[in-house]
Design a protein around this motif. Sequence first.
Motif, PDB file in Angstrom:
ATOM      1  N   LEU A 177      -1.757  -9.235  -8.652  1.00  0.00           N
ATOM      2  CA  LEU A 177      -1.275 -10.231  -8.096  1.00  0.00           C
ATOM      3  C   LEU A 177      -0.884 -11.369  -8.755  1.00  0.00           C
ATOM      4  CD1 LEU A 177      -0.821 -11.138  -5.072  1.00  0.00           C
ATOM      5  CD2 LEU A 177      -3.197 -12.011  -5.069  1.00  0.00           C
ATOM      6  N   GLU A 178       0.050 -11.944  -8.387  1.00  0.00           N
ATOM      7  CA  GLU A 178       0.837 -13.279  -9.175  1.00  0.00           C
ATOM      8  C   GLU A 178       1.135 -14.291  -8.053  1.00  0.00           C
ATOM      9  OE1 GLU A 178       4.236 -14.916 -12.111  1.00  0.00           O
ATOM     10  OE2 GLU A 178       3.659 -12.834 -12.187  1.00  0.00           O
ATOM     11  N   ALA A 179       0.857 -15.566  -8.347  1.00  0.00           N
ATOM     12  CA  ALA A 179       1.401 -16.566  -7.306  1.00  0.00           C
ATOM     13  C   ALA A 179       2.624 -17.378  -7.922  1.00  0.00           C
ATOM     14  CB  ALA A 179       0.198 -17.515  -6.869  1.00  0.00           C
ATOM     15  N   VAL A 180       3.692 -17.718  -7.384  1.00  0.00           N
ATOM     16  CA  VAL A 180       4.809 -18.415  -8.107  1.00  0.00           C
ATOM     17  C   VAL A 180       5.213 -19.704  -7.112  1.00  0.00           C
ATOM     18  CG1 VAL A 180       6.502 -17.108  -7.085  1.00  0.00           C
ATOM     19  CG2 VAL A 180       7.043 -18.185  -8.817  1.00  0.00           C
ATOM     20  N   ASN A 181       5.471 -20.848  -7.435  1.00  0.00           N
ATOM     21  CA  ASN A 181       5.726 -21.875  -6.735  1.00  0.00           C
ATOM     22  C   ASN A 181       7.426 -22.093  -6.711  1.00  0.00           C
ATOM     23  OD1 ASN A 181       6.485 -24.581  -5.662  1.00  0.00           O
ATOM     24  ND2 ASN A 181       4.138 -25.098  -6.091  1.00  0.00           N
ATOM     25  N   PHE A 182       8.066 -21.831  -5.572  1.00  0.00           N
ATOM     26  CA  PHE A 182       9.635 -21.907  -5.446  1.00  0.00           C
ATOM     27  C   PHE A 182       9.857 -22.909  -4.595  1.00  0.00           C
ATOM     28  CE2 PHE A 182       9.729 -17.138  -6.098  1.00  0.00           C
ATOM     29  CZ  PHE A 182      10.223 -17.503  -7.361  1.00  0.00           C
TER      30      PHE A 182
ATOM     31  N   TRP B 185       0.724  -1.101   0.080  1.00  0.00           N
ATOM     32  CA  TRP B 185      -0.128   0.029  -0.084  1.00  0.00           C
ATOM     33  C   TRP B 185       0.777   1.300  -0.045  1.00  0.00           C
ATOM     34  CZ3 TRP B 185      -0.626   3.962   3.459  1.00  0.00           C
ATOM     35  CH2 TRP B 185      -1.627   4.977   3.206  1.00  0.00           C
ATOM     36  N   LEU B 186       1.895   1.388   0.838  1.00  0.00           N
ATOM     37  CA  LEU B 186       2.586   2.462   0.932  1.00  0.00           C
ATOM     38  C   LEU B 186       3.369   2.800  -0.687  1.00  0.00           C
ATOM     39  CD1 LEU B 186       4.520   1.832   4.219  1.00  0.00           C
ATOM     40  CD2 LEU B 186       3.064   3.646   3.962  1.00  0.00           C
ATOM     41  N   LEU B 187       3.834   1.670  -1.118  1.00  0.00           N
ATOM     42  CA  LEU B 187       4.634   1.734  -2.466  1.00  0.00           C
ATOM     43  C   LEU B 187       3.719   2.402  -3.447  1.00  0.00           C
ATOM     44  CD1 LEU B 187       6.879  -1.185  -2.253  1.00  0.00           C
ATOM     45  CD2 LEU B 187       7.505   1.073  -2.188  1.00  0.00           C
ATOM     46  N   LYS B 188       2.444   1.980  -3.537  1.00  0.00           N
ATOM     47  CA  LYS B 188       1.270   2.460  -4.416  1.00  0.00           C
ATOM     48  C   LYS B 188       1.152   3.916  -3.955  1.00  0.00           C
ATOM     49  CE  LYS B 188      -3.105   1.804  -6.570  1.00  0.00           C
ATOM     50  NZ  LYS B 188      -4.464   1.147  -6.627  1.00  0.00           N
ATOM     51  N   GLN B 189       1.046   4.235  -2.751  1.00  0.00           N
ATOM     52  CA  GLN B 189       0.712   5.714  -2.636  1.00  0.00           C
ATOM     53  C   GLN B 189       2.072   6.586  -3.089  1.00  0.00           C
ATOM     54  OE1 GLN B 189      -2.567   4.871  -1.773  1.00  0.00           O
ATOM     55  NE2 GLN B 189      -2.218   7.041  -0.571  1.00  0.00           N
ATOM     56  N   GLN B 190       3.047   5.984  -3.009  1.00  0.00           N
ATOM     57  CA  GLN B 190       4.472   6.730  -3.474  1.00  0.00           C
ATOM     58  C   GLN B 190       4.655   6.664  -5.010  1.00  0.00           C
ATOM     59  OE1 GLN B 190       7.887   4.989  -1.474  1.00  0.00           O
ATOM     60  NE2 GLN B 190       6.911   4.942   0.520  1.00  0.00           N
ATOM     61  N   GLY B 191       3.715   6.102  -5.830  1.00  0.00           N
ATOM     62  CA  GLY B 191       3.576   6.370  -7.154  1.00  0.00           C
ATOM     63  C   GLY B 191       4.022   5.325  -8.130  1.00  0.00           C
ATOM     64  N   TYR B 192       4.539   4.395  -7.203  1.00  0.00           N
ATOM     65  CA  TYR B 192       5.147   2.766  -8.039  1.00  0.00           C
ATOM     66  C   TYR B 192       3.917   2.101  -8.872  1.00  0.00           C
ATOM     67  CZ  TYR B 192       9.397   3.503  -5.579  1.00  0.00           C
ATOM     68  OH  TYR B 192      10.690   3.836  -5.007  1.00  0.00           O
ATOM     69  N   GLU B 193       4.208   1.504  -9.792  1.00  0.00           N
ATOM     70  CA  GLU B 193       3.499   0.492 -10.330  1.00  0.00           C
ATOM     71  C   GLU B 193       3.572  -0.825  -9.521  1.00  0.00           C
ATOM     72  OE1 GLU B 193       2.810  -2.377 -14.188  1.00  0.00           O
ATOM     73  OE2 GLU B 193       4.433  -0.640 -14.456  1.00  0.00           O
ATOM     74  N   VAL B 194       2.910  -1.076  -8.614  1.00  0.00           N
ATOM     75  CA  VAL B 194       3.019  -2.377  -7.636  1.00  0.00           C
ATOM     76  C   VAL B 194       2.129  -3.726  -8.213  1.00  0.00           C
ATOM     77  CG1 VAL B 194       2.619  -3.194  -5.355  1.00  0.00           C
ATOM     78  CG2 VAL B 194       2.956  -0.655  -5.813  1.00  0.00           C
ATOM     79  N   VAL B 195       3.083  -4.699  -8.263  1.00  0.00           N
ATOM     80  CA  VAL B 195       2.620  -6.063  -8.328  1.00  0.00           C
ATOM     81  C   VAL B 195       2.754  -6.863  -7.230  1.00  0.00           C
ATOM     82  CG1 VAL B 195       2.753  -8.084  -9.808  1.00  0.00           C
ATOM     83  CG2 VAL B 195       2.970  -5.867 -11.002  1.00  0.00           C
ATOM     84  N   GLY B 196       1.940  -7.655  -6.772  1.00  0.00           N
ATOM     85  CA  GLY B 196       2.092  -8.606  -5.548  1.00  0.00           C
ATOM     86  C   GLY B 196       2.270  -9.951  -6.212  1.00  0.00           C
ATOM     87  N   LEU B 197       3.378 -10.550  -5.263  1.00  0.00           N
ATOM     88  CA  LEU B 197       3.677 -11.813  -5.602  1.00  0.00           C
ATOM     89  C   LEU B 197       3.807 -12.615  -4.587  1.00  0.00           C
ATOM     90  CD1 LEU B 197       5.043 -13.451  -8.266  1.00  0.00           C
ATOM     91  CD2 LEU B 197       7.383 -13.128  -7.013  1.00  0.00           C
ATOM     92  N   PHE B 198       3.023 -13.670  -4.434  1.00  0.00           N
ATOM     93  CA  PHE B 198       2.845 -14.735  -3.372  1.00  0.00           C
ATOM     94  C   PHE B 198       3.688 -15.763  -3.661  1.00  0.00           C
ATOM     95  CE2 PHE B 198       0.620 -18.427  -1.311  1.00  0.00           C
ATOM     96  CZ  PHE B 198       0.546 -17.722  -0.065  1.00  0.00           C
ATOM     97  N   MET B 199       4.741 -16.220  -2.854  1.00  0.00           N
ATOM     98  CA  MET B 199       5.566 -17.086  -3.006  1.00  0.00           C
ATOM     99  C   MET B 199       5.077 -18.304  -2.235  1.00  0.00           C
ATOM    100  SD  MET B 199       9.166 -15.385  -2.684  1.00  0.00           S
ATOM    101  CE  MET B 199       8.670 -13.995  -1.689  1.00  0.00           C
ATOM    102  N   LYS B 200       4.946 -19.527  -2.962  1.00  0.00           N
ATOM    103  CA  LYS B 200       5.021 -20.811  -2.282  1.00  0.00           C
ATOM    104  C   LYS B 200       6.259 -21.508  -2.216  1.00  0.00           C
ATOM    105  CE  LYS B 200       1.599 -24.819  -2.448  1.00  0.00           C
ATOM    106  NZ  LYS B 200       1.088 -24.618  -1.032  1.00  0.00           N
TER     107      LYS B 200
END
Length: 388
Positions: A67-72, A21-36
């Motif tokens: 949002l994206e999920a990736v399996n590591f 949320w903070l980074l979006k407020q600062q003007g970044y294009e934010v993509v969330g990545l959920f790591m499994k």
Amino acid sequence: MSQQKVVVGMSGGVDSSVTAWLLKQQGYEVVGLFMKNWEDDDDSEYCSARQDWIDVVSVADLIGIDLEAVNFAAEYKDRVFAEFLREYSAGRTPNPDVLCNAEIKFKAFLDHALALGAQTIATGHYARVRETPEGRFELLKALDHTKDQSYFLHRLNQTQLAKTLFPLGEMPKTQVREIAAQIGLPNARKKDSTGICFIGERPFREFLNRYLPTQPGPMKTPDGKVVGEHIGLAFYTFGQRKGIGLGGSKDGSGEPWFVAAKDLASNTLYVVQGHDHPWLLSHTLQAGNPSWVAGVAPAAALACAAKTRYRQADATCTFSALGTSQPPGGHFALNFRDAQWAVTPGQSAVLYDGDVCLGGGIIEAADSAAPLTRAPQQAALLTPRPAA
């Protein structure tokens, strides 16, 4: 000009959510990545991956980010878990969170984020990065020293730090919680995770026994008296008090027992009574496998401070290189002004110059009165042993 793209590692917790949320407020294009990173027991009561994913989806929807999920999981098992088991089977006590950060969260994750076209990554760690006038990058403690996580990040290098943001390093945890509540995050009150990165909050000994066999042996005092039986040296760590199975002394002193040494050759666990027993105190230690944030070892005979375990106060010491101390080989010694308690082989010794984290290495031995604990590396299984 297009927005700078940042990929945020999102775990489902409040810290990474507020970071996004903070980074979006600062003007970044934010993509969330959920790591499994762990999938051996997805349906276990101790595995929170399913609920964490639900929380991440809810947060991403609320703050309006992709949002994206990736399996590591394969990378994790090969780079982190295999080493974890090797260390335990050799009688040491590793810190898998340190290796996970270096190998997964800031290597596999970083590579994936760059492939997505991101310029930087960000996490909810409590730490700071500072660029020097010479163009180098320093890893700093968080302003909130009670939440500082630089200890777990000390193996990061210049390339990783140059592309990493730690937005929470400048604020106290109380403010993070307040922000989460103010913007209505669904996980604003979610409890912080305190378990090892892949084990979670499960009973540790039960988990370890799925992969390493029990090898019972004698439990002795420093004078050789047998006072009990242990279930296997891998299941105990230096300074351990709970779970030993011994009550107060028979002479009525009532002093608690602590694990103080391991003799792998005879499969003997040594225990002592009293928190300040000489076998639990060390003024010097030797560490190997060093990793220095700046890419070079500190100056010889550097006066600095160090932690030999997380949540320990900085201890004044002197650094000395032993032989060639550049990564990936080499060793170093630390000489402490005050004796350190239960210095544990396998844990990390992390050096600081004020708030600047210099790096560190893996503790191999200390100078306590206890016998030296050493053992050759042993092969470890990566799959649970069949149930009896």
